[in-house]
Design a protein around this motif. Structure first.
Motif, short mmCIF file in Angstrom:
data_model
loop_
_atom_site.label_atom_id
_atom_site.label_comp_id
_atom_site.label_asym_id
_atom_site.label_seq_id
_atom_site.Cartn_x
_atom_site.Cartn_y
_atom_site.Cartn_z
N ASP A 5 -5.80 12.24 -4.16
CA ASP A 5 -6.44 12.18 -2.84
C ASP A 5 -7.12 10.83 -2.62
OD1 ASP A 5 -5.58 14.71 -2.30
OD2 ASP A 5 -7.51 15.69 -2.63
N THR A 6 -7.69 10.27 -3.67
CA THR A 6 -8.32 8.95 -3.55
C THR A 6 -7.28 7.90 -3.20
OG1 THR A 6 -10.00 9.57 -5.18
CG2 THR A 6 -9.74 7.23 -4.75
N PHE A 7 -6.13 7.98 -3.84
CA PHE A 7 -5.02 7.05 -3.58
C PHE A 7 -4.56 7.18 -2.13
CE2 PHE A 7 -0.37 5.94 -4.51
CZ PHE A 7 -0.61 4.58 -4.62
N MET A 8 -4.41 8.40 -1.66
CA MET A 8 -3.98 8.63 -0.28
C MET A 8 -5.04 8.15 0.72
SD MET A 8 -0.90 9.93 -0.23
CE MET A 8 -0.59 8.73 -1.54
N ASN A 9 -6.31 8.30 0.34
CA ASN A 9 -7.39 7.84 1.21
C ASN A 9 -7.34 6.33 1.40
OD1 ASN A 9 -10.54 6.76 1.09
ND2 ASN A 9 -10.19 8.41 2.55
N ILE A 10 -6.99 5.61 0.35
CA ILE A 10 -6.90 4.15 0.46
C ILE A 10 -5.73 3.76 1.36
CG2 ILE A 10 -6.44 2.03 -0.87
CD1 ILE A 10 -8.05 3.54 -3.16
N ALA A 11 -4.66 4.55 1.33
CA ALA A 11 -3.53 4.29 2.22
C ALA A 11 -3.94 4.34 3.68
CB ALA A 11 -2.41 5.30 1.94
N GLU A 12 -4.97 5.11 3.98
CA GLU A 12 -5.43 5.28 5.36
C GLU A 12 -6.30 4.13 5.86
OE1 GLU A 12 -7.55 8.94 5.31
OE2 GLU A 12 -5.83 10.14 4.65
N GLN A 13 -6.72 3.24 4.95
CA GLN A 13 -7.66 2.18 5.32
C GLN A 13 -6.96 1.06 6.10
OE1 GLN A 13 -10.92 2.89 4.53
NE2 GLN A 13 -9.94 4.75 3.73
N GLU A 14 -7.39 0.83 7.33
CA GLU A 14 -6.80 -0.25 8.12
C GLU A 14 -7.07 -1.61 7.50
OE1 GLU A 14 -6.87 -0.36 12.36
OE2 GLU A 14 -7.45 1.75 12.50
N SER A 15 -8.14 -1.71 6.70
CA SER A 15 -8.51 -2.99 6.09
C SER A 15 -7.51 -3.46 5.05
CB SER A 15 -9.89 -2.87 5.42
OG SER A 15 -9.88 -1.84 4.43
N LEU A 16 -6.66 -2.57 4.54
CA LEU A 16 -5.76 -2.89 3.42
C LEU A 16 -4.78 -4.00 3.79
CD1 LEU A 16 -5.26 -1.75 0.49
CD2 LEU A 16 -3.30 -0.55 1.49
N ASP A 17 -4.72 -5.02 2.94
CA ASP A 17 -3.84 -6.17 3.16
C ASP A 17 -2.77 -6.31 2.08
OD1 ASP A 17 -5.06 -7.31 5.45
OD2 ASP A 17 -6.61 -8.24 4.22
N VAL A 18 -3.11 -5.87 0.86
CA VAL A 18 -2.30 -6.20 -0.32
C VAL A 18 -2.14 -4.98 -1.22
CG1 VAL A 18 -2.27 -7.57 -2.47
CG2 VAL A 18 -3.01 -8.64 -0.32
N VAL A 19 -0.93 -4.81 -1.76
CA VAL A 19 -0.71 -3.89 -2.89
C VAL A 19 -0.11 -4.73 -4.01
CG1 VAL A 19 0.50 -1.86 -3.74
CG2 VAL A 19 -0.27 -1.93 -1.36
N ILE A 20 -0.71 -4.66 -5.18
CA ILE A 20 -0.24 -5.46 -6.32
C ILE A 20 -0.09 -4.55 -7.52
CG2 ILE A 20 -2.60 -6.16 -7.03
CD1 ILE A 20 -1.30 -8.93 -7.73
N SER A 21 0.91 -4.85 -8.36
CA SER A 21 1.15 -4.00 -9.53
C SER A 21 1.56 -4.82 -10.73
CB SER A 21 2.26 -2.98 -9.23
OG SER A 21 3.50 -3.64 -9.02
N ASN A 22 1.28 -4.27 -11.90
CA ASN A 22 1.91 -4.70 -13.14
C ASN A 22 2.00 -3.47 -14.03
OD1 ASN A 22 3.04 -6.00 -15.26
ND2 ASN A 22 1.36 -7.40 -15.65
N THR A 23 3.15 -2.83 -13.98
CA THR A 23 3.36 -1.57 -14.70
C THR A 23 4.34 -1.76 -15.85
OG1 THR A 23 5.15 -0.91 -13.20
CG2 THR A 23 2.92 -0.28 -12.58
N THR A 24 4.59 -3.03 -16.27
CA THR A 24 5.60 -3.47 -17.24
C THR A 24 6.99 -3.27 -16.67
OG1 THR A 24 6.09 -1.48 -18.54
CG2 THR A 24 4.08 -2.71 -19.12
N GLU A 25 7.98 -3.93 -17.30
CA GLU A 25 9.35 -3.83 -16.81
C GLU A 25 9.81 -2.38 -16.75
OE1 GLU A 25 9.57 -7.87 -19.13
OE2 GLU A 25 8.25 -6.14 -19.06
N ALA A 26 9.35 -1.57 -17.71
CA ALA A 26 9.79 -0.16 -17.76
C ALA A 26 9.25 0.63 -16.58
CB ALA A 26 9.32 0.47 -19.07
N GLY A 27 8.17 0.17 -15.95
CA GLY A 27 7.57 0.90 -14.83
C GLY A 27 8.23 0.63 -13.50
N LEU A 28 8.98 -0.48 -13.42
CA LEU A 28 9.66 -0.83 -12.17
C LEU A 28 11.07 -0.25 -12.22
CD1 LEU A 28 8.44 -2.46 -9.83
CD2 LEU A 28 9.86 -4.37 -10.52
N ALA A 29 11.13 1.08 -12.12
CA ALA A 29 12.39 1.78 -12.31
C ALA A 29 12.45 3.00 -11.40
CB ALA A 29 12.53 2.20 -13.78
#
Length: 497
Positions: free
Chosen positions: A116-140
């Protein structure tokens, strides 16, 4: 005996630091970060902290962990979302020791249990950037339903659900959302965009949503470069004594850093890091920069790590200060890696020289064990393209890289124990091996299936295209060459009775 120190918290801050931190805590969330590892915290978060302190950025980061392991998350929350980055090394002839208390997080949570916290952040108009580093195995891709993605999905599936919720809540919002996958995968932005499109189909997303993603979500190919060994476990108390506080989330890194992004410099207005004087390069193409970084720096790491662990080394600086290993790496760079880059990259010799200097940094205790994680996929991405290029030019194998491949096979001669998978170095000492379950199970099976590590064993391992992306045994006489290198390696280190 060291005196008992308090843990890092707001109580450890000066008045100006406290005011700055309170301002960040109350700033709108502009960045959603998936990945609490040492790298992003010593690279991206450190850069955002610099931009905030220079008055160029007014926003905060919401941080979550991609895996349902929230040790770092709990530590950060217990420390008022504060941590320390220490840079050690050299700039020219000057020795550097820089300590920064980083204050960029306003929310720190585990999206695997706090969906729910993750979904709440999706609702924020202020959001500009999503960044990730989940290792190569996570980008699948993992086939999950929208109903189960919160508990069973990988990052791309969860990001798709996040974007769908944003669209469903805010409508066709025209504000650009920059998406930076920092996983070390070629064309990582394109790869993530394709994964999101695939999940959108799975989740039954509307055509309007798909159009909104194409129009307003900017997936950026990017390349990150900084050596980050992370938490200095052996020397932590000495640092705590110097700081005057304990910090279980502190991270060590080298002074050098580079973020190369394929995109328009106009986007720096959204995330003003270059404007803040940081080494961020907006480029038309990442091709040359990617080749240099992956083939030379990452390729060198992947080449030397398995065989160095087998020889009893623990850290990168120990390896490159050893005369035999230094000569081996230098020769591989000059005769095999650099020629394979042909004339596509003009400053390859200069970059290689810089890399060797960075490896020798005595202050950066870069553990070989941490570099060895997922070595099979790293070999496939970082070294095999160089080997193929060498074969095309010379119709034979690069000798030193074949030693590296033999060392990799020897490194993965593993058995399963209660605490994971282990191998034994040339002196009989145990080491741990970290990889995906599929790789570990295959390698353990091969180790037990072939008591003698002969041509039959080598052919069995190298022919498994699920490991290498293709059947390697179709290339020249690779089975004979690797078997010879493997047996010579064992003979060289055979105990004398």
């Amino acid at each position: 005996m060291s005196k008992e120190l308090r843990s890092l918290s707001m109580d450890c801050l000066t008045q100006s630091q406290r005011e700055h931190h309170e301002k960040v805590l109350n700033s709108p969330v502009k960045i959603m970060q998936v990945g609490e590892g040492n790298f992003l915290m010593s690279f991206f978060d450190w850069m955002v902290d610099q931009a905030i302190k220079k008055g160029n950025y007014n926003g905060s980061i919401a941080l979550t962990c991609p895996l349902n392991y929230d040790g770092k998350i709990n530590t950060l929350n217990s420390q008022d979302k504060l941590y320390t980055v220490v840079q050690r090394g050299f700039k020219g002839d000057n020795e550097i020791f820089e300590q920064d208390i980083i204050s960029v997080f306003s929310k720190v949570f585990n999206y695997n249990v706090e969906w729910d916290t993750f979904m709440n952040i999706a609702e924020q108009e202020s959001l500009d950037v999503v960044i990730s580093n989940t290792t190569e195995a996570g980008l699948a891709y993992k086939n999950v339903s929208l109903e189960n993605v919160a508990t069973e999905g990988l990052y791309p599936g969860k990001l798709t659900a996040f974007l769908m919720h944003r669209f469903n809540t805010l409508g066709n919002i025209s504000k650009k959302l920059l998406i930076f996958p920092c996983e070390l995968v070629a064309e990582n932005g394109r790869v993530l965009k394709e994964l999101v499109a695939k999940h959108a189909e799975d989740f039954g997303a509307s055509e309007e949503f798909k159009a909104w993603v194409n129009e307003n979500c900017v997936f950026l190919n990017n390349l990150v470069d900084r050596i980050v060994p992370g938490y200095p476990r052996e020397d932590s108390q000495a640092y705590f004594d110097r700081f005057g506080y304990k910090d279980e989330a502190m991270s060590m890194c080298e002074p050098f850093f580079l973020w190369a992004i394929e995109g328009s410099e106009e986007l720096d207005k959204i995330l003003p890091l270059k404007e803040s004087g940081l080494n961020v390069q907006w480029l038309e193409s990442l091709h040359d920069t990617q080749l240099l970084k992956v083939r030379i720096l990452n390729g060198s790491h992947t080449l030397i790590t398995p065989q160095s662990i087998l020889k009893g080394f623990n850290q990168v600086d120990e390896v490159v200060e050893n005369e035999q290993m230094k000569e081996y790496l230098n020769e591989t760079l000059q005769k095999e890696i650099l020629p394979s880059l042909k004339n596509k990259t003009g400053n390859k010799e200069e970059f290689a020289s810089t890399v060797l200097g960075r490896f020798r940094n005595p202050h950066i205790k870069h553990k070989l064990e941490s570099i060895s994680m997922n070595s099979v996929s790293k070999f496939q991405n970082r070294l095999w393209p160089t080997i193929k290029s060498f074969i095309e030019d010379n119709n034979k194998f690069p000798e030193n890289m074949m030693i590296g491949l033999a060392g990799l096979l020897r490194f993965y001669q593993i058995s399963k124990r209660e605490n994971g998978y282990v191998g034994y170095d040339f002196n009989g000492n145990e080491y741990k091996v970290f990889d995906t379950p599929e790789v570990l199970e295959f390698m353990e099976n091969a180790n037990s299936k072939f008591e003698e590590k002969n041509e039959e064993y080598v052919r069995y391992v190298l022919s498994e295209d699920k490991l290498w992306g293709e059947d390697l045994t179709k290339y020249l006489n690779i089975v004979e060459v690797v078997t010879e290198k493997l047996q010579a390696m064992e003979k060289e280190y055979e105990p004398v009775h």
